[in-house]
Motif scaffolding. Structure first.
Motif, mmCIF file in Angstrom:
data_model
loop_
_atom_site.group_PDB
_atom_site.id
_atom_site.type_symbol
_atom_site.label_atom_id
_atom_site.label_comp_id
_atom_site.label_asym_id
_atom_site.label_seq_id
_atom_site.Cartn_x
_atom_site.Cartn_y
_atom_site.Cartn_z
ATOM 1 N N TYR A 39 0.813 -1.219 0.000
ATOM 2 C CA TYR A 39 0.000 0.000 0.000
ATOM 3 C C TYR A 39 0.847 1.270 0.000
ATOM 4 O O TYR A 39 1.963 1.292 0.538
ATOM 5 N N LYS A 55 -4.259 -2.398 6.206
ATOM 6 C CA LYS A 55 -3.791 -1.031 5.979
ATOM 7 C C LYS A 55 -3.528 -0.288 7.285
ATOM 8 O O LYS A 55 -4.184 -0.528 8.297
ATOM 9 N N ASP A 73 -5.308 4.466 2.504
ATOM 10 C CA ASP A 73 -4.142 3.960 1.778
ATOM 11 C C ASP A 73 -4.628 3.118 0.595
ATOM 12 O O ASP A 73 -5.584 2.350 0.721
ATOM 13 N N ALA A 88 -3.865 0.506 -2.895
ATOM 14 C CA ALA A 88 -3.029 -0.642 -3.259
ATOM 15 C C ALA A 88 -2.100 -0.327 -4.419
ATOM 16 O O ALA A 88 -2.529 0.166 -5.457
#
Length: 472
Positions: free
Chosen positions: A146, A177, A182, A184
């Motif tokens: 992430y 996360k 956040d 990917a």
């Protein structure tokens, strides 16, 4: 050369000065090939085609990159629904996009990279972000990686949002996360997913995140800093916001300008399959010639909403016919040799409009005013004035990609030219058939009719002779 464009990142119109003298670099987001192209996709490609043509008209050598997202969650879902390999579905729809682009005269990009062909570049970018403290492997050992949005203080600057006001990124399970927002960079393989949709990586087998794909591809072909990044307005968040954040966090200057085209609506409402108010390029091309469809989709300012309604293409066809009628008459009278210059004859008012953030409506107003002036000159038999108007009209339409003399429209889109050529061939067959009937050679007469029928051509016999029509 004075060019001014609206920059979405600064929300202002700025002077455009290429980073490299004499050259311009443009990247705009292409298709996620999960289905047939819709009219918004084509409008976006056309807007950046107009930009490219104008930069070229200003004397710049333009490098254009338009990506193809051929691996994505939506593609995998659609492939399962269709009982089809994901890569076959992606390629099939990629070709459908290319067909739509080609039909409307959209220039081929310099490079058109596919995401699946650039996995090593994506790995390198992820590793750099982890090294710089802006990315991390998932906390749940899922194999995901992430981007840490709170590690980048400028996150949200493109769309002028505060992180705390943003919704969670819905691209992965939030349990791995640090922050729900956040997003990917890499997605670890999940049970049930096809093995062919997975690549080895330092973080485990998986596939790239959507936002990462574009950043890796654009820097591969245009470098870490380039002139213009574009796409539809709907991509500003989260896609372009995330692109900008991860690229700048990696130390790249990235895009100098961000340009976004407006959406297409249907009678003032957002197009939606669920309420049945959609129209796609294929349907438009069944209603009107490609040149007319291109004119319609390109007539509004690129940043404005383009509203489709019944009658829109009829109005566009009338505008195109006015241009074509003048050009045909002027070529016949003022340029009997059919050769018309398309360089160095752009009216100052047209150039000023195009230099002002691609003001297409103002540029088209100049075009149609020149057509009217040319028609007046023809009526007065002022051949010199008509010739000047003709060369201006051809130059302007060429810059916009709607030049009626361009072989694009005669070759693939101009139904009138195609039918004229077909008419010559069919009439020759009808004459041969009439001769056979005169000679009472019924077998030969029937053979000719059968050959034409097999080609989709119907014959109607009457006392005045035979006529033909294309079977619908």
């Amino acid at each position: 050369m004075t060019l001014r464009f609206y920059d979405s990142a600064t929300a202002s119109v700025r002077d455009f000065v290429p980073l490299t003298e004499g050259r311009a670099s443009v990247y705009y987001c292409g298709a996620t090939v999960q289905g047939e192209p819709h009219i918004g996709h084509v409008r976006s490609a056309l807007a950046f085609d107009q930009l490219t043509r104008w930069l070229q008209a200003k004397g710049l050598e333009v490098t254009v990159v338009r990506n193809v997202t051929d691996i994505d969650d939506k593609i995998l879902v659609k492939a399962v629904e269709n009982n089809e390999p994901w890569w076959a579905l992606a390629y099939r729809f990629e070709q459908a996009f290319e067909d739509a682009y080609d039909a409307l005269g959209i220039l081929k990009p310099t490079y058109e990279p596919r995401a699946t062909g650039h996995i090593p570049e994506m790995h390198a970018l992820i590793s750099l972000l982890i090294e710089r403290g802006h990315a991390y492997p998932a906390l749940d050992d899922s194999g995901d990686v992430y981007f840490d949005v709170r590690s980048w203080k400028q996150y949200g600057s493109l769309t002028r949002q505060n992180i705390d006001d943003m919704q969670a990124a819905p691209d992965a399970d939030p349990r791995g996360k640090k922050d729900a927002r956040d997003f990917a960079l890499w997605k670890g393989s999940k049970p049930g997913e096809p093995e062919t949709a997975s690549w080895a990586s330092p973080w485990g087998a998986g596939r790239p995140g959507w936002h990462l794909e574009c950043s890796a591809m654009v820097t591969k072909y245009l470098g870490t800093e380039f002139d213009i990044h574009g796409g539809g307005l709907d991509l500003r968040f989260p896609h372009h916001e995330n692109e900008m954040a991860q690229s700048q966090a990696a130390g790249h200057g990235f895009a100098n300008f961000w340009m976004h085209n407006g959406m297409v609506t249907f009678e003032g409402e957002k197009m939606s399959k669920s309420i049945g108010n959609t129209i796609n390029p294929r349907e438009m091309l069944q209603i009107a010639r490609p040149l007319v469809v291109r004119y319609y989709l390109g007539q509004a300012h690129y940043r404005s909403v383009l509203d489709y309604r019944p009658g829109s293409l009829t109005e566009a066809a009338a505008a195109v016919e006015r241009i074509e009628t003048f050009v045909k008459a002027a070529v016949s009278q003022a340029h009997s040799n059919g050769k018309v210059s398309v360089t160095g004859n752009l009216p100052d008012t047209f150039t000023a409009a195009m230099d002002d953030d691609l003001n297409i409506p103002a540029a088209l107003a100049v075009l149609h005013e020149t057509v009217r002036a040319g028609n007046t000159a023809l009526a007065k038999k002022d051949i010199e004035a008509a010739g000047v108007a003709l060369e201006a009209v051809v130059s302007m339409t060429d810059a916009l990609g709607i030049n009626p003399l361009d072989e694009q429209w005669a070759r693939g889109g101009d139904a009138t030219a195609e039918l004229a050529a077909l008419d010559v061939l069919v009439k020759a067959q009808l004459e041969a058939r009439a001769q056979a009937r005169t000679e009472k050679n019924w077998a030969e007469s029937d053979k000719i009719r059968d050959v034409l029928a097999a080609a989709g051509i119907d014959i109607a016999d009457s006392a005045n002779g035979s006529t033909w029509s294309l079977r619908r």
